[in-house]
Write an enzyme that holds these catalytic residues in place. Sequence first.
Site, PDB file in Angstrom:
ATOM      1  N   ARG A 268      28.914  34.572  36.720  1.00  0.00           N
ATOM      2  CA  ARG A 268      30.019  33.874  35.921  1.00  0.00           C
ATOM      3  C   ARG A 268      29.914  32.884  35.131  1.00  0.00           C
ATOM      4  O   ARG A 268      30.121  31.645  35.427  1.00  0.00           O
ATOM      5  CB  ARG A 268      31.676  34.107  35.877  1.00  0.00           C
ATOM      6  CG  ARG A 268      32.354  34.384  37.193  1.00  0.00           C
ATOM      7  CD  ARG A 268      33.384  34.932  36.909  1.00  0.00           C
ATOM      8  NE  ARG A 268      34.069  34.853  38.890  1.00  0.00           N
ATOM      9  CZ  ARG A 268      33.693  36.044  39.989  1.00  0.00           C
ATOM     10  NH1 ARG A 268      33.525  36.609  39.231  1.00  0.00           N
ATOM     11  NH2 ARG A 268      34.457  35.437  40.406  1.00  0.00           N
ATOM     12  N   LYS A 512      33.450  51.224  37.049  1.00  0.00           N
ATOM     13  CA  LYS A 512      32.049  51.042  36.915  1.00  0.00           C
ATOM     14  C   LYS A 512      32.048  52.212  37.346  1.00  0.00           C
ATOM     15  O   LYS A 512      30.737  54.133  36.941  1.00  0.00           O
ATOM     16  CB  LYS A 512      31.068  50.179  37.563  1.00  0.00           C
ATOM     17  CG  LYS A 512      31.088  49.264  36.763  1.00  0.00           C
ATOM     18  CD  LYS A 512      30.010  48.018  37.160  1.00  0.00           C
ATOM     19  CE  LYS A 512      29.815  46.320  36.750  1.00  0.00           C
ATOM     20  NZ  LYS A 512      29.668  45.816  37.277  1.00  0.00           N
TER      21      LYS A 512
END
Length: 545
Positions: A268, A512
């Site tokens: 990010r 995930k």
Amino acid sequence: MSTSIAPLTQHPLWAALQAQALRLDEEGPSIAQLLRADPERAKRFSASAGGVFMDYSKHLLTEEILAQLLQLAEAAELPAAIDAMFTGEAVNNTEQRAALHVALRSPYANTPQERLAQDTLARMERFVAAVQSGEWTGHDGHRIRDVVNLGIGGSDLGPAMAYAALGAFHHEQVRCHFVSNVDPLHLECTLAKLNPATTLLVIASKTFTTLETMLNAKAARQWLLQGGVSEDQLHRHCVAVSANLAKAASFGIAPELVFPLWDWVGGRYSLWSAIGLPVALGTSMAHFRALLSGAHAMDEHFRHAPLERNLPTLLALLAFWYVDFWGAQSQVILPYAQPLHLFPAFLQQLDMESLGKQVRKDGAYLDTNSGAIVWGSAGTNGQHSFHQLLHQGTHLIPADFIAVAHSHSANREMHEQLLANCFAQSQALMNGKTPEQAEQELHKQGLSSAEAQALAPHKAIPGNRPSTTLVLDALTPSSLGALIALYEHKVFAHSVLLGINAFDQWGVELGKELSTNVYSAISAPEPCARFDASTNALINRVRHE
């Protein structure tokens, strides 16, 4: 930097600030009264840096409260934490990594990280020049017209937001597109408009194993092959941004076409690295360097400005004040500039992935709230949807307004209407409308006393809702860089106040991990019975027998 600093809830000022918040809430003065009582308040409760002006006078904040909040920042050793980040200490303590995204936008080459960044910028410069000049062509000699960035999270949100924001600086010959969703329609709808012979893929994945990105990359690679690009010419249409040279090579990308990433740069925070390659391709390398320069100016401000004039610190203290002393659960971002329409989504990841933690750096559970829920949209659209909740809902939602003084449009009248809406909204949030005022207005409109009295509560607006207004002189690569860096550092400063690690994201990993097993069940030939009843039922509903 120490991970054993005592929680700020144990500081003597904590109870004093709780009392201050309670007194302001119950007895006032209101924000409007504070401004009326002090003609100099707007001047004193404002600051600027890197081309960003910040007015924070419309807050439930007095000089005494601000001084106490600044003392808490000192108690949290914020200056030492800032220095630790800039000097490369392992501020990401759970992964034993530095967070040196600031080195990516430094103009110097004094440290190993700065030298790596400068080398990568030089490589990017050569490649961008070749593509934009037409020297770099597709397999059949046609110049590249379209760039498709395949990434997700920080590999998508940052460059997509920056490219949209810099619409006035787009290159005439190269258009950029961004695909992140594993929903095949996202990729298919994007590629349907493009010509494989004139398209370049940028596959952005640090590990080159990110599920969504690699599924999109494989599908896009097949689209190139079906469109007439041969295997031995794929290198004319595919480059990568990754730390995994071997995986990129097995995909068919030559080592010289893999731009690097490093473990000291989080996703990010990676816009400033080669993750920003699409931004450079879609504008120019000069504009990308200006973006870095603006961010660096804000870095210097954050590192050296005193806390009481430090924009990121002040924004962090305001967020901390409302979340932990007023019970605010969300923060709305309102850019009154259409090119910044993706900025709230970018900030969602930056803020919520960084501050969405339940334990401190030492592993102890938080005894404060974590970060807020961040949301928003471009003004003035929000005024005709969710602003109703901001004005008359029961939630306290601090607002950040972002305005641009000078538009790239020649239509000054419409731009002034936009600015008027921006400033009027912050004014309305502050002033509100009393039931008495509403009743008087209704009387003037011809309603009877009984009718006006009955309708007035519905038209009353409580006001006293806090907001910050940020003003850029113009939306340029430099001012955009400064604005992004301002929020990056605000998030870091807030994490220091909370005592948490802003640079890991373990909560992202669980979904995930589980999706692999769920996928195998969806694609299996037999009905699913291996999970909980709800998940089994959902899987069996969508399975293709």
